[in-house]
Design a protein around this motif. Structure first.
Motif, PDB file in Angstrom:
ATOM      1  N   LEU A 238       0.807  -1.209   0.000  1.00 12.42           N
ATOM      2  CA  LEU A 238       0.000   0.000   0.000  1.00 12.42           C
ATOM      3  C   LEU A 238       0.847   1.269   0.000  1.00 12.42           C
ATOM      4  CD1 LEU A 238      -2.766  -1.055   2.575  1.00 12.42           C
ATOM      5  CD2 LEU A 238      -2.893  -1.077   0.086  1.00 12.42           C
ATOM      6  N   TRP A 239       2.093   1.184   0.466  1.00 16.57           N
ATOM      7  CA  TRP A 239       2.939   2.385   0.508  1.00 16.57           C
ATOM      8  C   TRP A 239       3.561   2.744  -0.841  1.00 16.57           C
ATOM      9  CZ3 TRP A 239       7.671   0.977  -1.215  1.00 16.57           C
ATOM     10  CH2 TRP A 239       8.087  -0.342  -1.036  1.00 16.57           C
ATOM     11  N   LEU A 240       3.515   1.802  -1.809  1.00 16.23           N
ATOM     12  CA  LEU A 240       4.176   2.058  -3.084  1.00 16.23           C
ATOM     13  C   LEU A 240       3.528   3.201  -3.884  1.00 16.23           C
ATOM     14  CD1 LEU A 240       6.510   1.245  -4.857  1.00 16.23           C
ATOM     15  CD2 LEU A 240       5.083  -0.530  -5.889  1.00 16.23           C
ATOM     16  N   PRO A 241       2.186   3.287  -3.990  1.00  9.87           N
ATOM     17  CA  PRO A 241       1.612   4.445  -4.712  1.00  9.87           C
ATOM     18  C   PRO A 241       1.980   5.786  -4.077  1.00  9.87           C
ATOM     19  CG  PRO A 241      -0.022   2.717  -4.452  1.00  9.87           C
ATOM     20  CD  PRO A 241       1.144   2.310  -3.611  1.00  9.87           C
ATOM     21  N   SER A 242       2.026   5.821  -2.730  1.00 10.29           N
ATOM     22  CA  SER A 242       2.424   7.068  -2.070  1.00 10.29           C
ATOM     23  C   SER A 242       3.866   7.424  -2.387  1.00 10.29           C
ATOM     24  CB  SER A 242       2.236   6.936  -0.552  1.00 10.29           C
ATOM     25  OG  SER A 242       0.879   6.703  -0.233  1.00 10.29           O
ATOM     26  N   LEU A 243       4.738   6.407  -2.436  1.00 12.79           N
ATOM     27  CA  LEU A 243       6.135   6.658  -2.780  1.00 12.79           C
ATOM     28  C   LEU A 243       6.260   7.198  -4.207  1.00 12.79           C
ATOM     29  CD1 LEU A 243       9.187   6.441  -2.245  1.00 12.79           C
ATOM     30  CD2 LEU A 243       9.067   4.071  -3.076  1.00 12.79           C
ATOM     31  N   ILE A 244       5.512   6.594  -5.119  1.00 13.13           N
ATOM     32  CA  ILE A 244       5.558   7.058  -6.510  1.00 13.13           C
ATOM     33  C   ILE A 244       5.048   8.494  -6.613  1.00 13.13           C
ATOM     34  CG2 ILE A 244       4.630   6.671  -8.825  1.00 13.13           C
ATOM     35  CD1 ILE A 244       4.541   3.665  -8.127  1.00 13.13           C
ATOM     36  N   GLY A 245       3.951   8.781  -5.922  1.00 10.80           N
ATOM     37  CA  GLY A 245       3.429  10.146  -5.937  1.00 10.80           C
ATOM     38  C   GLY A 245       4.394  11.148  -5.327  1.00 10.80           C
ATOM     39  N   PHE A 246       5.042  10.767  -4.214  1.00 10.71           N
ATOM     40  CA  PHE A 246       6.016  11.661  -3.588  1.00 10.71           C
ATOM     41  C   PHE A 246       7.204  11.922  -4.513  1.00 10.71           C
ATOM     42  CE2 PHE A 246      10.001  11.969  -1.188  1.00 10.71           C
ATOM     43  CZ  PHE A 246       9.786  13.162  -0.517  1.00 10.71           C
ATOM     44  N   LEU A 247       7.713  10.885  -5.179  1.00  8.43           N
ATOM     45  CA  LEU A 247       8.843  11.069  -6.089  1.00  8.43           C
ATOM     46  C   LEU A 247       8.466  11.944  -7.280  1.00  8.43           C
ATOM     47  CD1 LEU A 247      10.467   7.513  -6.119  1.00  8.43           C
ATOM     48  CD2 LEU A 247      11.375   9.592  -5.074  1.00  8.43           C
ATOM     49  N   PHE A 248       7.265  11.742  -7.802  1.00 10.12           N
ATOM     50  CA  PHE A 248       6.818  12.568  -8.916  1.00 10.12           C
ATOM     51  C   PHE A 248       6.741  14.040  -8.491  1.00 10.12           C
ATOM     52  CE2 PHE A 248       3.249  14.586 -11.196  1.00 10.12           C
ATOM     53  CZ  PHE A 248       3.769  14.554 -12.480  1.00 10.12           C
ATOM     54  N   LEU A 249       6.178  14.278  -7.307  1.00 14.92           N
ATOM     55  CA  LEU A 249       6.110  15.641  -6.794  1.00 14.92           C
ATOM     56  C   LEU A 249       7.501  16.227  -6.586  1.00 14.92           C
ATOM     57  CD1 LEU A 249       4.521  18.018  -5.584  1.00 14.92           C
ATOM     58  CD2 LEU A 249       4.540  16.809  -3.396  1.00 14.92           C
ATOM     59  N   LEU A 250       8.421  15.434  -6.043  1.00 19.33           N
ATOM     60  CA  LEU A 250       9.788  15.901  -5.819  1.00 19.33           C
ATOM     61  C   LEU A 250      10.477  16.230  -7.130  1.00 19.33           C
ATOM     62  CD1 LEU A 250      12.162  16.352  -3.854  1.00 19.33           C
ATOM     63  CD2 LEU A 250      12.752  13.934  -4.160  1.00 19.33           C
ATOM     64  N   PHE A 251      10.301  15.376  -8.144  1.00 19.66           N
ATOM     65  CA  PHE A 251      10.932  15.614  -9.448  1.00 19.66           C
ATOM     66  C   PHE A 251      10.383  16.895 -10.094  1.00 19.66           C
ATOM     67  CE2 PHE A 251      12.046  10.880 -10.370  1.00 19.66           C
ATOM     68  CZ  PHE A 251      12.949  10.925  -9.327  1.00 19.66           C
ATOM     69  N   ILE A 252       9.073  17.109  -9.982  1.00 17.80           N
ATOM     70  CA  ILE A 252       8.481  18.322 -10.559  1.00 17.80           C
ATOM     71  C   ILE A 252       9.022  19.562  -9.851  1.00 17.80           C
ATOM     72  CG2 ILE A 252       6.332  19.631 -10.768  1.00 17.80           C
ATOM     73  CD1 ILE A 252       6.562  17.564 -12.883  1.00 17.80           C
ATOM     74  N   ILE A 253       9.122  19.508  -8.527  1.00 22.29           N
ATOM     75  CA  ILE A 253       9.641  20.656  -7.773  1.00 22.29           C
ATOM     76  C   ILE A 253      11.094  20.921  -8.158  1.00 22.29           C
ATOM     77  CG2 ILE A 253      10.268  21.466  -5.465  1.00 22.29           C
ATOM     78  CD1 ILE A 253       7.785  20.030  -4.414  1.00 22.29           C
ATOM     79  N   MET A 254      11.904  19.853  -8.289  1.00 22.71           N
ATOM     80  CA  MET A 254      13.297  20.030  -8.689  1.00 22.71           C
ATOM     81  C   MET A 254      13.394  20.673 -10.070  1.00 22.71           C
ATOM     82  SD  MET A 254      15.042  16.481  -7.337  1.00 22.71           S
ATOM     83  CE  MET A 254      16.591  16.865  -8.144  1.00 22.71           C
ATOM     84  N   ALA A 255      12.561  20.199 -11.006  1.00 19.97           N
ATOM     85  CA  ALA A 255      12.586  20.770 -12.354  1.00 19.97           C
ATOM     86  C   ALA A 255      12.196  22.242 -12.335  1.00 19.97           C
ATOM     87  CB  ALA A 255      11.649  19.983 -13.272  1.00 19.97           C
ATOM     88  N   LEU A 256      11.164  22.587 -11.551  1.00 19.68           N
ATOM     89  CA  LEU A 256      10.738  23.981 -11.472  1.00 19.68           C
ATOM     90  C   LEU A 256      11.809  24.856 -10.821  1.00 19.68           C
ATOM     91  CD1 LEU A 256       6.969  23.691 -10.495  1.00 19.68           C
ATOM     92  CD2 LEU A 256       7.902  24.617 -12.609  1.00 19.68           C
ATOM     93  N   VAL A 257      12.458  24.347  -9.776  1.00 17.92           N
ATOM     94  CA  VAL A 257      13.517  25.122  -9.113  1.00 17.92           C
ATOM     95  C   VAL A 257      14.662  25.389 -10.081  1.00 17.92           C
ATOM     96  CG1 VAL A 257      15.309  25.010  -7.337  1.00 17.92           C
ATOM     97  CG2 VAL A 257      12.954  24.388  -6.778  1.00 17.92           C
ATOM     98  N   ILE A 258      15.046  24.377 -10.848  1.00 19.80           N
ATOM     99  CA  ILE A 258      16.139  24.545 -11.815  1.00 19.80           C
ATOM    100  C   ILE A 258      15.757  25.566 -12.883  1.00 19.80           C
ATOM    101  CG2 ILE A 258      17.417  23.368 -13.652  1.00 19.80           C
ATOM    102  CD1 ILE A 258      17.418  20.872 -11.857  1.00 19.80           C
ATOM    103  N   ILE A 259      14.523  25.478 -13.387  1.00 13.76           N
ATOM    104  CA  ILE A 259      14.087  26.418 -14.417  1.00 13.76           C
ATOM    105  C   ILE A 259      13.957  27.825 -13.830  1.00 13.76           C
ATOM    106  CG2 ILE A 259      12.250  26.967 -16.038  1.00 13.76           C
ATOM    107  CD1 ILE A 259      11.670  23.981 -16.239  1.00 13.76           C
ATOM    108  N   PHE A 260      13.448  27.931 -12.600  1.00 12.44           N
ATOM    109  CA  PHE A 260      13.383  29.238 -11.943  1.00 12.44           C
ATOM    110  C   PHE A 260      14.769  29.840 -11.780  1.00 12.44           C
ATOM    111  CE2 PHE A 260       8.982  28.498 -10.365  1.00 12.44           C
ATOM    112  CZ  PHE A 260       8.476  29.741 -10.687  1.00 12.44           C
ATOM    113  N   TYR A 261      15.740  29.017 -11.413  1.00 17.75           N
ATOM    114  CA  TYR A 261      17.105  29.508 -11.263  1.00 17.75           C
ATOM    115  C   TYR A 261      17.643  30.027 -12.605  1.00 17.75           C
ATOM    116  CZ  TYR A 261      22.145  29.500 -10.540  1.00 17.75           C
ATOM    117  OH  TYR A 261      23.471  29.855 -10.496  1.00 17.75           O
ATOM    118  N   GLY A 262      17.384  29.266 -13.673  1.00 14.00           N
ATOM    119  CA  GLY A 262      17.806  29.718 -14.994  1.00 14.00           C
ATOM    120  C   GLY A 262      17.125  31.013 -15.393  1.00 14.00           C
ATOM    121  N   ASN A 263      15.841  31.144 -15.022  1.00  8.82           N
ATOM    122  CA  ASN A 263      15.124  32.376 -15.347  1.00  8.82           C
ATOM    123  C   ASN A 263      15.719  33.566 -14.601  1.00  8.82           C
ATOM    124  OD1 ASN A 263      12.820  33.923 -16.432  1.00  8.82           O
ATOM    125  ND2 ASN A 263      12.148  33.983 -14.311  1.00  8.82           N
ATOM    126  N   GLN A 264      16.107  33.371 -13.333  1.00  8.62           N
ATOM    127  CA  GLN A 264      16.738  34.450 -12.580  1.00  8.62           C
ATOM    128  C   GLN A 264      18.106  34.802 -13.159  1.00  8.62           C
ATOM    129  OE1 GLN A 264      15.516  36.360 -10.009  1.00  8.62           O
ATOM    130  NE2 GLN A 264      13.593  35.381 -10.578  1.00  8.62           N
TER     131      GLN A 264
END
Length: 788
Positions: A238-264
């Motif tokens: 039962l914990w596997l879907p939560s792990l997948i969702g957490f990783l997806f959220l983490l990857f999206i945040i990392m991508a946005l932070v990197i793009i925000f840094y490039g924009n700055q």
């Protein structure tokens, strides 16, 4: 070799074809397998009950309620059904038996009961999105096959397209669809970063390390491998879907932070709009899924909107990429986002009122989820309405309103017309006419007050009592330029339109003929036009001061021109010399050459001409040749040949050689201590100064020896001139400055931030030392002043 080339050219199509095959498989799973949408839990008594009903599912349409007991699925006990064992869900079912209100209810042929919602959310939208991704991928392959960033973009597009389809298949309990869904969702962010890195690396704008997306890919593959092992073993924790969702959220945040840094980092470069569009596209595409479905589902167990509805926003991504690929010009996204933020702030209060009214009027069990959805929907409607209204106003406002109240056109017309005015009186007359025509005011007056003598300057008859009230009201409120002040005794308004140390200029406007007060548009119009008038007045005063300074300099021979004025005058002079040289070369010289060739040809061919006539013709031909040489020399003096191409030193060497041929003196020129790159203004200025010195030596000095040296040291350029001519007495230096061209040399030196020293006496020669200070800091390298 031919076979190898063939395979090399076709290998780029393998991935799109593979994705196409997987898409066909996923669509077949979706079509043949109904989406039941039931999550189950086992009670302590061993019964299986409905724990949750998915929106738009078969169970939702049948009205199955939570807590309903399930007796069997496909004729077998619930606990033995494979999707229940693996995922605690009822999927891939053809028949289900429920215990509803104490009676057994049996549903059969579930696969035939596909609702419109299921067709839209699970078949049409995913298939349409996946098809768009495939078409975009083939388009990029055809046009940018060898582009590395294009390949990475194809991977990202195909991954997102497959993820949408795989999510529908995974929700039906299909094992392969679940693995594909996990892989594509987790690989989409690193593929996006890989594309951005490859795209900006091609234009040398890299700002993050590749190990970011490489680590993300490794983690995604590891999670997919673990999920595949669990599915193979028949156990899905039962914990596997939560792990997948957490990783997806983490990857999206990392991508946005990197793009925000490039924009700055590149916010002031040409890459900023592209990065801003990427940020906006990613945010709009993934934020509904993250903030309205994933996070509420993880934290509270209840999403605000369904996953099917949130995933629809992912269609924004291909629209953004298509726009970036096809648009010749990008919209000003900073302006658009600023407008949307402003409209969102403005809409908060009316949205809150609308939501409260609906909650009071409509009888409904209002939960947090419903209130949030209502608030979000209403504020979006307000923002879109206000934005469309602004576009609508700009497009057709000028057609809906008469020219009399068209303030935008009036300001444009006034700014354009006031450039023709050369004195304040004409400017005030134009201002008065504009206000009467546009607002329809009965009375508009302009007057000034001397702050030292307190005298009024009027341009037509104005009541003294009115002027005193205008002054008192402005002083009482300490009003600045453009501030609209309402009068108390006299009906109307006053504004300050000009303010100097000794004079303040006021604009009085009466009320409108219908005795109505000024509306907001009219007040803003008055303030804007008063600011424009103030700018025009300041410019007229600056021009007047400039003329006075020029007249003062002209009357006083000992007065030096300001440096900026010297540069301006000599720049204009050099430009006129250049135009004259071009005209002489292209017209007079060419005609002289044509006449010379015609005469030379005529004299050579005609042998029967009398000797006396032939001698005359030969003499005319030689005179014509002398004129040609004279015109060429004049052109060279007006416009030094190859000065910019050769540089200063070679041009000075050519100049010295020319003067030695035309004069009776010898020039010793030294430049071995000059090592500096000068901009074109200094090159031309020093060339003209040396030219004038040599001309003076040839005309006035009667010298037989001239010494010329140019050196550079610590950012300064030094020019040393010395001859052994007749010199001049100190008492005659002022007169000689006017007659010998030394005044022009002085002004050139002054304009180039230089100083000079003259040593001379009668029969002791003439010596001048010139120093140009801080040459490397002046005028910014090759920057040209006064372009034409």
């Amino acid at each position: 070799m031919a076979k190898s080339d063939f395979l090399q050219s076709k290998r780029y199509y393998i991935l799109p074809i593979l994705v196409l095959l997987l898409s066909i498989y996923l669509i077949s799973v979706i079509l043949r397998t109904p989406y039941v949408g039931i999550d189950v839990n086992q009670t302590r008594g061993g019964l299986w009950q409905v724990a949750d009903i998915a929106p738009h599912s078969w169970a939702d349409k049948q009205g199955i309620e939570e807590g309903t007991t399930i007796l069997s699925v496909n004729g077998i006990p619930v606990g033995d059904f494979h999707t229940v064992t693996m995922f605690r869900t009822v999927e891939k079912a053809s028949s289900i038996t429920f215990l509803i209100d104490g009676s057994v209810t049996h549903f059969t042929r579930i696969e035939d009961e596909v609702s419109l919602d299921q067709w839209l959310f699970y078949i049409i939208f995913p298939s349409l999105y996946s098809g768009i991704m495939l078409v975009l991928s083939f388009f990029i392959l055809f046009h940018n096959r060898d582009d590395e960033s294009g390949k990475r973009l194809i991977l990202f597009l195909l991954t997102t397209g497959l993820a949408y389809l795989a999510a529908s298949g995974s929700s039906r309990g299909d094992f392969l669809s679940s693995v594909i869904c996990t892989f594509t969702f987790l690989m989409a962010p690193p593929y996006l970063l890989h594309f951005i890195d490859a795209y900006f690396r091609q234009i040398d704008a890299r700002w993050f390390s590749p190990w970011f997306y490489h680590v993300m890919k490794v983690v995604a593959i590891l999670v997919v491998f673990i999920e595949a092992i669990f599915i193979f073993l028949g156990y899905y924790p039962l914990w596997l879907p939560s792990l997948i969702g957490f990783l997806f959220l983490l990857f999206i945040i990392m991508a946005l932070v990197i793009i925000f840094y490039g924009n700055q980092r590149y916010r002031k470069s040409q890459f900023a709009p592209i990065l801003q569009y990427l940020i906006a596209g990613i945010f709009v595409a993934f934020s509904p899924f993250i903030f309205l479905y994933l996070l509420p589902n993880i934290w509270f167990g209840v999403p605000i909107i369904s996953g099917e509805a949130s995933i629809l926003f992912i269609m924004v991504l291909p629209m953004v990429f298509i726009y970036l690929i096809s648009a010749q010009r990008l919209f000003d996204i900073d302006f658009v986002m600023g407008r949307l933020r402003y409209y969102a702030y403005v809409s908060i209060i009316p949205t809150s009122l609308v939501v409260l009214t609906v909650m009071l009027v409509v009888d409904h069990n209002w939960g947090v989820q419903h209130v949030f959805l209502l608030f979000l929907s209403v504020i979006l409607i307000f923002v879109v309405f206000l934005y469309i209204k602004e576009i609508f106003d700009y497009k057709i406002q000028r057609n809906l309103f008469s020219e009399k109240n068209n303030y935008h056109n009036s300001l444009q017309r006034f700014v354009h017309d006031m450039k023709q005015e050369t004195n304040p009186v004409g400017l005030f007359r134009r201002l008065k006419r504009e206000l009467i025509d546009v607002i329809g005011m009965k009375e508009v007056e302009v007057f000034s007050r001397n702050t030292i003598s307190n005298f009024f300057c009027i341009y037509q008859d104005i009541p003294l009592q009115l002027m005193h009230e205008c002054v008192d009201r402005v002083q009482k409120l300490n009003a600045d330029v453009g501030t609209l002040v309402e009068l108390e005794k006299n009906r109307g308004y006053v504004l300050v339109i000009g303010h100097t140390m000794s004079k303040i200029t006021y604009l009085y406007c009466s009320d409108k003929p219908n005795q109505t007060a000024l509306n907001l548009d009219e007040k803003a119009y008055l303030q804007t036009i008063s600011h424009n008038t103030n700018i025009a007045l300041e410019n007229l005063l600056l021009i007047e001061d400039l003329f006075q300074e020029l007249q003062h300099v002209r009357k006083d021979r000992n007065q030096r021109y300001p440096a900026w004025l010297s540069r301006l005058l000599f720049s204009l002079s050099d430009h006129q010399r250049k135009e004259i040289a071009v005209d002489l070369h292209d017209s007079v010289l060419q005609e002289q050459l044509y006449l010379y060739r015609q005469m030379d040809d005529y004299v050579s061919r005609k042998q029967d001409i009398p000797n006396e006539v032939q001698e005359k013709l030969v003499h005319f031909r030689e005179q014509l040749l002398d004129n040609i040489h004279l015109i060429r020399e004049t052109c060279n003096e007006l416009r030094p040949p190859f000065l910019e191409e050769l540089g200063l030193i070679p041009s000075l060497e050519n100049l010295v050689n020319q003067y030695q041929l035309r004069s009776n003196f010898t020039v010793q020129f030294e430049s071995n201590q000059f090592h500096m790159e000068l901009n074109s203004e200094y090159v031309l200025g020093i060339y003209r100064i040396v030219q004038e010195l040599l001309t003076n030596a040839m005309k006035h000095s009667y010298a037989d020896m001239v010494y010329l040296q140019i050196t550079s040291e610590k950012g300064n350029v030094k020019v040393h001139y010395r001859d052994n001519g007749v010199g001049m007495e100190e008492s005659n230096q002022i007169e000689s400055f006017s007659h010998m061209g030394l005044s022009g040399i002085e002004q050139r030196i002054n304009g180039l931030n230089g100083t000079f020293e003259i040593k001379t006496s009668k029969n002791q020669g003439f010596e001048m030392n010139i120093v140009f200070h801080d040459v490397t800091d002046q005028f910014g390298g090759e920057t040209q002043w006064f372009e034409f």
